[in-house]
Design a protein around this motif. Structure first.
Motif, PDB file in Angstrom:
ATOM      1  N   ILE A 140       0.876  -1.101  -0.168  1.00 47.74           N
ATOM      2  CA  ILE A 140      -0.030  -0.137   0.215  1.00 47.74           C
ATOM      3  C   ILE A 140       1.037   1.301  -0.068  1.00 47.74           C
ATOM      4  CG2 ILE A 140      -1.713   1.358   1.308  1.00 47.74           C
ATOM      5  CD1 ILE A 140      -2.846  -1.336   2.305  1.00 47.74           C
ATOM      6  N   GLU A 141       1.949   1.211   0.707  1.00 51.03           N
ATOM      7  CA  GLU A 141       2.806   2.347   0.945  1.00 51.03           C
ATOM      8  C   GLU A 141       3.621   2.823  -0.449  1.00 51.03           C
ATOM      9  OE1 GLU A 141       6.665   3.956   3.595  1.00 51.03           O
ATOM     10  OE2 GLU A 141       5.697   2.033   3.994  1.00 51.03           O
ATOM     11  N   THR A 142       3.957   1.459  -1.078  1.00 49.00           N
ATOM     12  CA  THR A 142       4.503   1.964  -2.465  1.00 49.00           C
ATOM     13  C   THR A 142       3.815   1.614  -3.709  1.00 49.00           C
ATOM     14  OG1 THR A 142       5.089  -0.605  -2.417  1.00 49.00           O
ATOM     15  CG2 THR A 142       6.661   0.908  -1.458  1.00 49.00           C
ATOM     16  N   GLY A 143       2.375   1.695  -3.535  1.00 49.84           N
ATOM     17  CA  GLY A 143       1.540   1.827  -4.489  1.00 49.84           C
ATOM     18  C   GLY A 143       1.846   2.663  -5.601  1.00 49.84           C
ATOM     19  N   ASP A 144       2.373   3.986  -5.015  1.00 52.45           N
ATOM     20  CA  ASP A 144       2.429   5.091  -6.127  1.00 52.45           C
ATOM     21  C   ASP A 144       3.921   5.016  -6.597  1.00 52.45           C
ATOM     22  OD1 ASP A 144       3.747   5.618  -3.825  1.00 52.45           O
ATOM     23  OD2 ASP A 144       2.942   7.647  -3.552  1.00 52.45           O
ATOM     24  N   GLY A 145       4.383   3.826  -6.220  1.00 55.11           N
ATOM     25  CA  GLY A 145       6.050   4.102  -6.724  1.00 55.11           C
ATOM     26  C   GLY A 145       7.240   4.202  -6.222  1.00 55.11           C
ATOM     27  N   GLY A 146       6.679   4.697  -4.621  1.00 60.59           N
ATOM     28  CA  GLY A 146       7.719   5.092  -3.601  1.00 60.59           C
ATOM     29  C   GLY A 146       8.404   4.053  -3.353  1.00 60.59           C
ATOM     30  N   THR A 147       9.330   4.371  -2.174  1.00 62.44           N
ATOM     31  CA  THR A 147      10.043   3.298  -1.625  1.00 62.44           C
ATOM     32  C   THR A 147       9.678   2.900  -0.080  1.00 62.44           C
ATOM     33  OG1 THR A 147      12.259   4.314  -2.769  1.00 62.44           O
ATOM     34  CG2 THR A 147      12.499   2.837  -1.035  1.00 62.44           C
ATOM     35  N   ALA A 148       9.752   1.716   0.211  1.00 62.69           N
ATOM     36  CA  ALA A 148       9.217   1.242   1.771  1.00 62.69           C
ATOM     37  C   ALA A 148      10.415   1.752   2.530  1.00 62.69           C
ATOM     38  CB  ALA A 148       9.124  -0.145   1.721  1.00 62.69           C
ATOM     39  N   SER A 152      13.673  -1.605   2.909  1.00 64.93           N
ATOM     40  CA  SER A 152      13.441  -1.089   1.562  1.00 64.93           C
ATOM     41  C   SER A 152      13.621  -1.898   0.289  1.00 64.93           C
ATOM     42  CB  SER A 152      14.470   0.249   1.729  1.00 64.93           C
ATOM     43  OG  SER A 152      15.590  -0.329   1.679  1.00 64.93           O
ATOM     44  N   GLN A 153      14.054  -3.005   0.684  1.00 64.76           N
ATOM     45  CA  GLN A 153      14.381  -3.906  -0.579  1.00 64.76           C
ATOM     46  C   GLN A 153      13.216  -4.816  -1.114  1.00 64.76           C
ATOM     47  OE1 GLN A 153      17.224  -3.576  -1.986  1.00 64.76           O
ATOM     48  NE2 GLN A 153      17.944  -2.262  -0.786  1.00 64.76           N
ATOM     49  N   ILE A 154      12.121  -4.857  -0.157  1.00 68.73           N
ATOM     50  CA  ILE A 154      10.921  -5.897  -0.149  1.00 68.73           C
ATOM     51  C   ILE A 154      10.450  -5.538  -1.843  1.00 68.73           C
ATOM     52  CG2 ILE A 154       8.684  -6.532   0.384  1.00 68.73           C
ATOM     53  CD1 ILE A 154       9.468  -5.962   3.402  1.00 68.73           C
ATOM     54  N   THR A 155      10.130  -4.184  -1.894  1.00 70.54           N
ATOM     55  CA  THR A 155       9.549  -3.799  -3.149  1.00 70.54           C
ATOM     56  C   THR A 155      10.349  -4.259  -4.632  1.00 70.54           C
ATOM     57  OG1 THR A 155      10.554  -1.758  -3.437  1.00 70.54           O
ATOM     58  CG2 THR A 155       8.028  -1.966  -2.612  1.00 70.54           C
ATOM     59  N   ASN A 156      11.776  -4.530  -4.440  1.00 66.71           N
ATOM     60  CA  ASN A 156      12.463  -5.010  -5.373  1.00 66.71           C
ATOM     61  C   ASN A 156      12.512  -6.504  -5.535  1.00 66.71           C
ATOM     62  OD1 ASN A 156      13.346  -2.417  -5.969  1.00 66.71           O
ATOM     63  ND2 ASN A 156      14.682  -2.445  -4.696  1.00 66.71           N
ATOM     64  N   ASN A 157      12.326  -7.271  -4.335  1.00 72.02           N
ATOM     65  CA  ASN A 157      12.670  -8.756  -4.435  1.00 72.02           C
ATOM     66  C   ASN A 157      11.698  -9.101  -3.215  1.00 72.02           C
ATOM     67  OD1 ASN A 157      13.285 -11.354  -4.121  1.00 72.02           O
ATOM     68  ND2 ASN A 157      15.302 -11.109  -4.805  1.00 72.02           N
ATOM     69  N   GLY A 158      10.712  -9.832  -3.223  1.00 67.64           N
ATOM     70  CA  GLY A 158       9.691 -10.374  -2.299  1.00 67.64           C
ATOM     71  C   GLY A 158      10.501 -11.348  -1.058  1.00 67.64           C
ATOM     72  N   LEU A 159      11.597 -11.890  -1.777  1.00 66.96           N
ATOM     73  CA  LEU A 159      12.198 -12.615  -0.653  1.00 66.96           C
ATOM     74  C   LEU A 159      12.796 -11.892   0.662  1.00 66.96           C
ATOM     75  CD1 LEU A 159      13.362 -15.681  -0.225  1.00 66.96           C
ATOM     76  CD2 LEU A 159      15.393 -14.862  -1.289  1.00 66.96           C
ATOM     77  N   PHE A 160      12.880 -10.679   0.332  1.00 67.79           N
ATOM     78  CA  PHE A 160      13.258  -9.678   1.529  1.00 67.79           C
ATOM     79  C   PHE A 160      12.260  -9.569   2.490  1.00 67.79           C
ATOM     80  CE2 PHE A 160      16.647  -8.649  -1.181  1.00 67.79           C
ATOM     81  CZ  PHE A 160      17.906  -8.270  -0.179  1.00 67.79           C
ATOM     82  N   GLY A 185       5.436 -12.511  -0.157  1.00 67.83           N
ATOM     83  CA  GLY A 185       6.326 -11.831  -1.149  1.00 67.83           C
ATOM     84  C   GLY A 185       6.400 -12.381  -2.554  1.00 67.83           C
ATOM     85  N   ALA A 186       5.979 -13.577  -2.741  1.00 66.90           N
ATOM     86  CA  ALA A 186       5.654 -13.967  -3.907  1.00 66.90           C
ATOM     87  C   ALA A 186       4.693 -13.313  -4.492  1.00 66.90           C
ATOM     88  CB  ALA A 186       5.798 -15.631  -4.200  1.00 66.90           C
ATOM     89  N   LEU A 187       3.670 -13.235  -3.843  1.00 68.98           N
ATOM     90  CA  LEU A 187       2.166 -12.766  -4.598  1.00 68.98           C
ATOM     91  C   LEU A 187       2.279 -11.098  -4.651  1.00 68.98           C
ATOM     92  CD1 LEU A 187      -0.419 -14.994  -2.457  1.00 68.98           C
ATOM     93  CD2 LEU A 187       0.337 -15.076  -4.881  1.00 68.98           C
ATOM     94  N   VAL A 211      19.308 -11.798  -5.364  1.00 66.14           N
ATOM     95  CA  VAL A 211      19.365 -11.239  -4.214  1.00 66.14           C
ATOM     96  C   VAL A 211      20.597 -10.461  -3.762  1.00 66.14           C
ATOM     97  CG1 VAL A 211      19.216 -11.506  -1.655  1.00 66.14           C
ATOM     98  CG2 VAL A 211      17.797 -12.927  -3.215  1.00 66.14           C
ATOM     99  N   THR A 212      20.537  -9.085  -3.757  1.00 68.44           N
ATOM    100  CA  THR A 212      21.658  -8.160  -3.387  1.00 68.44           C
ATOM    101  C   THR A 212      21.794  -8.570  -1.867  1.00 68.44           C
ATOM    102  OG1 THR A 212      21.186  -6.722  -5.251  1.00 68.44           O
ATOM    103  CG2 THR A 212      22.671  -6.068  -3.622  1.00 68.44           C
ATOM    104  N   LEU A 213      22.911  -8.788  -1.479  1.00 67.85           N
ATOM    105  CA  LEU A 213      23.390  -8.994   0.042  1.00 67.85           C
ATOM    106  C   LEU A 213      23.436  -7.791   0.369  1.00 67.85           C
ATOM    107  CD1 LEU A 213      25.233 -12.211  -0.091  1.00 67.85           C
ATOM    108  CD2 LEU A 213      22.803 -11.913   0.096  1.00 67.85           C
ATOM    109  N   LEU A 214      23.584  -7.662   1.926  1.00 68.31           N
ATOM    110  CA  LEU A 214      23.984  -6.426   2.555  1.00 68.31           C
ATOM    111  C   LEU A 214      25.266  -5.981   2.292  1.00 68.31           C
ATOM    112  CD1 LEU A 214      22.443  -6.847   6.083  1.00 68.31           C
ATOM    113  CD2 LEU A 214      21.360  -5.921   4.236  1.00 68.31           C
ATOM    114  N   SER A 215      26.208  -6.862   1.677  1.00 64.06           N
ATOM    115  CA  SER A 215      27.479  -6.463   1.640  1.00 64.06           C
ATOM    116  C   SER A 215      27.508  -6.062   0.185  1.00 64.06           C
ATOM    117  CB  SER A 215      28.458  -7.740   1.718  1.00 64.06           C
ATOM    118  OG  SER A 215      28.040  -8.782   0.982  1.00 64.06           O
ATOM    119  N   GLY A 216      26.549  -5.970  -0.612  1.00 63.19           N
ATOM    120  CA  GLY A 216      26.715  -5.867  -2.141  1.00 63.19           C
ATOM    121  C   GLY A 216      26.736  -6.545  -3.188  1.00 63.19           C
TER     122      GLY A 216
END
Length: 288
Positions: A53-61, A71-79, A154-156, A163-168
Motif C-alpha cells: 500500500i505504501e509503495t503503490g504510487d512507486g515510492g520506496t518502503a 526498503s528492498q521488499i519492493t524489489n525482491n519479495g524474498l526480502f 512476497g511472491a504474490l 538477491v543483493t546482499l547487505l555487503s553488495g
C-alpha cells in the motif's frame, strides 16, 4: 507406554521416541498452539500488505526506518522473509515460546495430569527432556511458519529474483532462499534460552497461566533492560542481545562473530536454566 511396561525393571532410558511423538502431537493439536501459529503467519501478511500500500504510487518502503532490508521488499519479495523474521523475533516469537514453555509442566500439574504421567514409567528426567524437545520443535515450526508465510506473501505481492546482499554482492534466488532457510534455523536456535527459562518457571508453580505470564513478563523486562544505555556493561549477557545477528547471514562473506556469540549465549542459558528446571522438578513435590 507399552514398551516401558514391558520392561518394568532396570534403568529407564532418558529418551523415548514414542513419548516424544505423543508430546509433539498433543502440543500441535492444541487450539492455543494453532492460534499462536496463525498469529505468526499473519505478521508477514500484514507487513507485505502495508509495504504494498505504501509503495503503490512507486515510492520506496521504509522511509529510512525499520529493518535494514525493509526498503528492498519492493524489489525482491524474498526480502519479506528477512524483514518478517526481524520483526517477529524481538516479541512475537519469544512470547509464543513463553506461552508454550510456561505451560509445559505447570499446565499438566494444574490440570491434574502430571501425577498420572509420573505414575506411568516415564520418569521425571525423561518427561522434562521431552517437554523441552516439544518446545524446541515449536521454536523451529514457528520460525518456519513465519518464513513460509513471508515467502508466499512476497511472491504474490512483489517480484522475485536475484538477491543483493547487505555487503553488495548479488547471489542467485536459490542461494538467497537457502540463506533464508538458514536464517529461520538460527532464529529457532536463538530461542532455546527463552524455552529453558520458561520450562524452569513452569516447574515453580501449578498454574499454567501464572507460568506463562511470568515468562512473558520476564521476557519484556529483559528486552527493556537491553535498550537502556546505562546498562551497556551487562547487556552482552542478556539472552536477547544478539538475536538480530542472524542478519549477518546476508553478508558475503558471512560475519560469524555475532552469530557465534548469540548461539553460545543461548546454549549457556539453556544449560543453566535447564539444570535448574531439572533440579527443581526431580527433587520437589510438583504433583500435590
Amino acid at each position: 507406554m507399552s514398551q516401558a511396561e514391558a520392561v518394568p525393571y532396570g534403568p529407564r532410558p532418558l529418551w523415548s521416541l514414542g513419548l516424544l511423538r505423543s508430546e509433539i502431537g498433543m502440543t500441535f493439536r492444541r487450539v492455543r498452539t494453532l492460534a499462536l501459529l496463525a498469529v505468526l503467519a499473519g505478521v508477514p501478511v500484514l507487513i507485505g500488505i502495508a509495504v504494498k500500500i505504501e509503495t503503490g504510487d512507486g515510492g520506496t518502503a521504509g522511509g529510512g526506518g525499520g529493518p535494514a532490508f525493509l526498503s528492498q521488499i519492493t524489489n525482491n519479495g524474498l526480502f519479506l522473509v528477512f524483514t518478517s523474521l526481524a520483526a517477529t523475533l524481538p516479541l512475537f516469537l519469544p512470547m509464543a515460546i513463553g506461552v508454550i514453555a510456561g505451560d509445559s509442566i505447570a499446565g499438566e500439574a494444574g490440570g491434574g495430569t502430571l501425577r498420572y504421567l509420573l505414575v506411568a514409567p516415564a520418569g521425571r528426567t525423561r518427561l522434562l527432556l521431552v517437554k523441552y524437545a516439544a518446545t524446541m520443535a515449536f521454536c523451529l515450526v514457528g520460525a518456519l511458519v513465519v518464513a513460509l508465510s513471508a515467502l508466499l506473501t512476497g511472491a504474490l505481492l512483489f517480484p522475485l529474483g536475484e538477491v543483493t546482499l547487505l555487503s553488495g554482492t548479488t547471489v542467485s534466488f536459490g542461494e538467497g532462499l537457502l540463506r533464508a532457510l538458514a536464517m529461520a534455523g538460527v532464529v529457532a536456535l536463538s530461542l532455546i534460552g527463552v524455552a529453558a527459562i520458561g520450562l524452569f518457571i513452569s516447574t515453580l508453580t501449578h498454574s499454567g497461566i501464572a507460568a506463562m505470564a511470568t515468562t512473558v513478563g520476564l521476557l519484556i523486562t529483559v528486552q527493556i533492560l537491553d535498550t537502556v544505555p546505562q546498562l551497556e556493561s551487562i547487556q552482552p549477557y542478556l539472552f536477547p542481545h544478539y538475536w538480530l545477528s542472524f542478519a549477518d547471514l546476508l553478508r558475503d562473506p558471512v560475519y560469524w562473530d555475532q552469530l557465534q556469540k548469540n548461539l553460545g549465549l543461548q546454549a549457556l542459558y539453556a544449560a543453566l536454566f535447564g539444570s535448574a528446571a531439572w533440579a527443581r522438578f526431580t527433587t520437589r513435590d510438583v504433583t500435590a
